[in-house]
Design a protein around this motif. Structure first.
Motif, PDB file in Angstrom:
ATOM      1  N   ASP A  34       0.841  -1.195   0.000  1.00 38.58           N
ATOM      2  CA  ASP A  34       0.000   0.000   0.000  1.00 38.58           C
ATOM      3  C   ASP A  34       0.876   1.244   0.000  1.00 38.58           C
ATOM      4  OD1 ASP A  34      -2.413  -1.312  -0.019  1.00 38.58           O
ATOM      5  OD2 ASP A  34      -2.671  -1.278   2.165  1.00 38.58           O
ATOM      6  N   HIS A  35       0.308   2.337  -0.536  1.00 39.41           N
ATOM      7  CA  HIS A  35       1.054   3.593  -0.563  1.00 39.41           C
ATOM      8  C   HIS A  35       1.153   4.220   0.823  1.00 39.41           C
ATOM      9  CE1 HIS A  35       1.255   3.372  -4.855  1.00 39.41           C
ATOM     10  NE2 HIS A  35      -0.068   3.499  -5.016  1.00 39.41           N
ATOM     11  N   ARG A  36       0.222   3.869   1.700  1.00 40.30           N
ATOM     12  CA  ARG A  36       0.239   4.405   3.056  1.00 40.30           C
ATOM     13  C   ARG A  36       0.458   3.270   4.053  1.00 40.30           C
ATOM     14  NH1 ARG A  36      -4.729   8.820   3.314  1.00 40.30           N
ATOM     15  NH2 ARG A  36      -4.000  10.170   1.623  1.00 40.30           N
ATOM     16  N   MET A  37       1.030   3.625   5.194  1.00 43.15           N
ATOM     17  CA  MET A  37       1.256   2.619   6.225  1.00 43.15           C
ATOM     18  C   MET A  37       1.185   3.283   7.596  1.00 43.15           C
ATOM     19  SD  MET A  37       5.405   2.042   6.074  1.00 43.15           S
ATOM     20  CE  MET A  37       5.419   0.944   7.476  1.00 43.15           C
ATOM     21  N   VAL A  38       0.961   2.461   8.616  1.00 43.14           N
ATOM     22  CA  VAL A  38       1.025   2.935   9.998  1.00 43.14           C
ATOM     23  C   VAL A  38       2.473   2.783  10.439  1.00 43.14           C
ATOM     24  CG1 VAL A  38       0.147   2.683  12.330  1.00 43.14           C
ATOM     25  CG2 VAL A  38      -1.352   2.187  10.386  1.00 43.14           C
ATOM     26  N   ALA A  39       3.211   3.880  10.385  1.00 43.23           N
ATOM     27  CA  ALA A  39       4.639   3.824  10.685  1.00 43.23           C
ATOM     28  C   ALA A  39       4.880   4.102  12.163  1.00 43.23           C
ATOM     29  CB  ALA A  39       5.389   4.810   9.788  1.00 43.23           C
ATOM     30  N   HIS A  40       5.653   5.125  12.487  1.00 37.56           N
ATOM     31  CA  HIS A  40       5.995   5.362  13.891  1.00 37.56           C
ATOM     32  C   HIS A  40       4.797   5.919  14.662  1.00 37.56           C
ATOM     33  CE1 HIS A  40       8.182   6.461  17.483  1.00 37.56           C
ATOM     34  NE2 HIS A  40       7.632   7.663  17.408  1.00 37.56           N
ATOM     35  N   THR A  41       4.447   5.247  15.724  1.00 41.63           N
ATOM     36  CA  THR A  41       3.434   5.749  16.662  1.00 41.63           C
ATOM     37  C   THR A  41       4.017   5.921  18.049  1.00 41.63           C
ATOM     38  OG1 THR A  41       2.705   3.455  16.957  1.00 41.63           O
ATOM     39  CG2 THR A  41       1.434   4.823  15.435  1.00 41.63           C
ATOM     40  N   GLY A  42       5.009   5.127  18.388  1.00 38.99           N
ATOM     41  CA  GLY A  42       5.635   5.222  19.695  1.00 38.99           C
ATOM     42  C   GLY A  42       6.702   4.153  19.848  1.00 38.99           C
ATOM     43  N   PHE A  43       7.522   4.321  20.873  1.00 40.44           N
ATOM     44  CA  PHE A  43       8.550   3.339  21.203  1.00 40.44           C
ATOM     45  C   PHE A  43       8.104   2.532  22.413  1.00 40.44           C
ATOM     46  CE2 PHE A  43      10.979   6.887  19.343  1.00 40.44           C
ATOM     47  CZ  PHE A  43      11.628   6.222  18.313  1.00 40.44           C
ATOM     48  N   LEU A  44       8.527   1.281  22.445  1.00 38.86           N
ATOM     49  CA  LEU A  44       8.286   0.422  23.595  1.00 38.86           C
ATOM     50  C   LEU A  44       9.623   0.070  24.236  1.00 38.86           C
ATOM     51  CD1 LEU A  44       5.565  -1.948  22.103  1.00 38.86           C
ATOM     52  CD2 LEU A  44       5.227  -0.137  23.774  1.00 38.86           C
ATOM     53  N   LEU A  45       9.661   0.143  25.551  1.00 43.58           N
ATOM     54  CA  LEU A  45      10.877  -0.174  26.301  1.00 43.58           C
ATOM     55  C   LEU A  45      10.492  -1.123  27.426  1.00 43.58           C
ATOM     56  CD1 LEU A  45      13.947   0.672  26.642  1.00 43.58           C
ATOM     57  CD2 LEU A  45      13.125   2.154  28.471  1.00 43.58           C
ATOM     58  N   VAL A  46      11.112  -2.290  27.468  1.00 39.46           N
ATOM     59  CA  VAL A  46      10.745  -3.308  28.450  1.00 39.46           C
ATOM     60  C   VAL A  46      11.951  -3.716  29.281  1.00 39.46           C
ATOM     61  CG1 VAL A  46      11.127  -5.249  26.866  1.00 39.46           C
ATOM     62  CG2 VAL A  46       9.512  -5.503  28.751  1.00 39.46           C
ATOM     63  N   THR A  47      11.704  -3.954  30.555  1.00 44.56           N
ATOM     64  CA  THR A  47      12.719  -4.459  31.466  1.00 44.56           C
ATOM     65  C   THR A  47      12.030  -5.311  32.525  1.00 44.56           C
ATOM     66  OG1 THR A  47      14.549  -3.815  32.931  1.00 44.56           O
ATOM     67  CG2 THR A  47      12.562  -2.460  33.012  1.00 44.56           C
ATOM     68  N   ARG A  48      12.820  -6.036  33.324  1.00 44.65           N
ATOM     69  CA  ARG A  48      12.250  -6.902  34.354  1.00 44.65           C
ATOM     70  C   ARG A  48      12.900  -6.623  35.707  1.00 44.65           C
ATOM     71  NH1 ARG A  48      11.621 -12.995  32.277  1.00 44.65           N
ATOM     72  NH2 ARG A  48      10.250 -13.000  34.114  1.00 44.65           N
ATOM     73  N   ARG A  49      12.125  -6.831  36.755  1.00 48.79           N
ATOM     74  CA  ARG A  49      12.583  -6.574  38.124  1.00 48.79           C
ATOM     75  C   ARG A  49      13.491  -7.703  38.581  1.00 48.79           C
ATOM     76  NH1 ARG A  49      14.161  -5.271  42.798  1.00 48.79           N
ATOM     77  NH2 ARG A  49      12.800  -4.266  44.348  1.00 48.79           N
ATOM     78  N   LEU A  50      14.641  -7.334  39.111  1.00 48.02           N
ATOM     79  CA  LEU A  50      15.534  -8.317  39.704  1.00 48.02           C
ATOM     80  C   LEU A  50      15.131  -8.581  41.151  1.00 48.02           C
ATOM     81  CD1 LEU A  50      18.918  -6.913  38.354  1.00 48.02           C
ATOM     82  CD2 LEU A  50      17.734  -8.979  37.570  1.00 48.02           C
ATOM     83  N   ALA A  51      15.641  -9.654  41.709  1.00 47.85           N
ATOM     84  CA  ALA A  51      15.375  -9.968  43.112  1.00 47.85           C
ATOM     85  C   ALA A  51      16.039  -8.921  44.000  1.00 47.85           C
ATOM     86  CB  ALA A  51      15.896 -11.364  43.445  1.00 47.85           C
TER      87      ALA A  51
END
Length: 389
Positions: A311-328
């Motif tokens: 398609d000529h159009r696309m849903v490009a950048h909307t936002g960034f996702l950043l994930v991490t996990r809690r250590l003990a």
């Protein structure tokens, strides 16, 4: 907790009735199997008992809203012969008007999902219930919504599972809340925090519209996330934290306090500077794993005979996702070796994080009130009877 917060909380004790289990009578069948096997010379091994069969249970919240014939008050997608799509709310005696005639809502009410109806001049319309992705993009809104592609990534990459205890901040119009509630289910727990009462009203209306009423797993609190989450959630009691806000790095201590060891913290941010600041703050804190950031882009394809192309159009950048996990507790995270780079942020960087700097337009109070009315209007739908299994 403040009186305003308490007044806007919804009970989250949502154990659905009817989830009892009836034992299946298998003792007689096991004896018959042993006797039959012995007569034919086979070893006399008792047959394994059959699994218990669940008793009839109420349908999960919102399931009946997705089934049965069209009802007054529902939103319906109309697609004409040229592929043009419109979403309307059904009203008895109402009509949908275009430059090519009008279609009475009564022609749709009572018909099954997926019907084709004809307007007064013979124009055909395909009628379908909007999918969640359709609903999110057409629902009343006060703030920008989390796009379906990002909501799907959040649910999957944050491992939002049935029964999970989740907290989120930055409710906006409720788009992400709907996806999170579907993932945790009736026996899960979602506690949403929102600073603005207008946004909370819009989110509540949209959630109740798609689920057919209040969701038993959801409660929403007005106020600042950093303060309220420490007052309402026990330390280490939360499985997942989802933040959609301007400065998630300011919530490090609050997140580290309520998040259980191994729990996932996922952030949705709009700009590169927000992404960088959050990642560096998480690394410097030491209580989390190495953060992982990404964005997703969705490009549709044109499919017509041999004319198959992007398609000529696309849903490009909307936002960034950043994930991490809690250590003990008491554990120091492993630092990834990398080349040194600038990690300090000056006043110019800070200005780049403001809503105005990223092109966000201020929402007027009048628009917010109208969106709240539109969102609450969708709650006046009579659901079909429970469908038993």
């Amino acid at each position: 907790m403040s009186s305003d917060t308490a007044a806007n909380d919804t009970a989250a004790d949502g154990t659905p009735a009817g989830n009892t289990t009836a034992g299946n009578s298998t003792a007689g069948n096991s004896v018959d199997s042993v006797d039959s096997a012995t007569e034919h010379g086979a070893p006399a091994t008792a047959a394994a008992p059959a699994p218990a069969v669940p008793a009839t249970a109420a349908a999960p919240t919102g399931a009946n809203r997705r089934r049965g014939p069209f009802r007054e008050g529902e939103r319906v997608q109309l697609t004409d012969e040229r592929g043009r799509m419109n979403t309307i709310s059904l009203e008895a005696g109402g009509a949908f008007h275009t430059h090519r005639g009008f279609l009475n809502h009564d022609e749709i009410i009572g018909k099954p999902d997926g019907s084709v109806v004809v307007n007064n001049v013979g124009q055909q319309y395909q009628t379908l219930r909007p999918l969640l992705s359709d609903f999110v993009l057409s629902m009343p809104r006060g703030a920008a919504v989390v796009y379906p592609k990002d909501a799907a990534q959040i649910v999957t990459m944050a491992d939002i599972f049935p029964g999970a205890r989740v907290v989120e901040a930055g409710v906006g119009s409720g788009a992400l809340s709907i996806s999170l509630l579907r993932a945790v289910g009736d026996n899960g727990y979602l506690h949403s925090f929102e600073r603005r009462a207008e946004f909370a009203d819009i989110a509540r209306g949209n959630v109740e519209t798609i689920f057919g009423g209040p969701h038993p797993a959801w409660q929403i609190t007005l106020g600042d996330f950093q303060e309220q989450v420490l007052q309402t959630e026990e330390p280490g009691s939360v499985d997942r934290v989802v933040l959609d806000m301007l400065a998630p790095w300011e919530c490090l201590d609050a997140v580290a306090t309520v998040l259980a060891p191994g729990g996932v913290w996922i952030n949705y941010v709009a700009t590169v500077t927000q992404l960088s600041r959050t990642a560096e703050a998480i690394r410097a804190d030491g209580r989390f794993t190495e953060p992982d950031g990404w964005e997703s882009m969705v490009r549709g394809w044109h499919l017509e005979g041999l004319a198959v192309r992007p398609d000529h159009r696309m849903v490009a950048h909307t936002g960034f996702l950043l994930v991490t996990r809690r250590l003990a507790d008491g554990v120091t995270g492993i630092s990834v070796k990398r080349r040194p780079s600038k990690t300090e942020f000056d006043a110019e960087d800070v200005n780049a994080w403001t809503p105005g700097a990223v092109g966000e337009r201020a929402v007027s109070d009048k628009k917010l009130r109208r969106a709240a009315r539109d969102a609450l209007a969708g709650t006046n739908v009579v659901d079909a009877p429970d469908v038993t299994n």
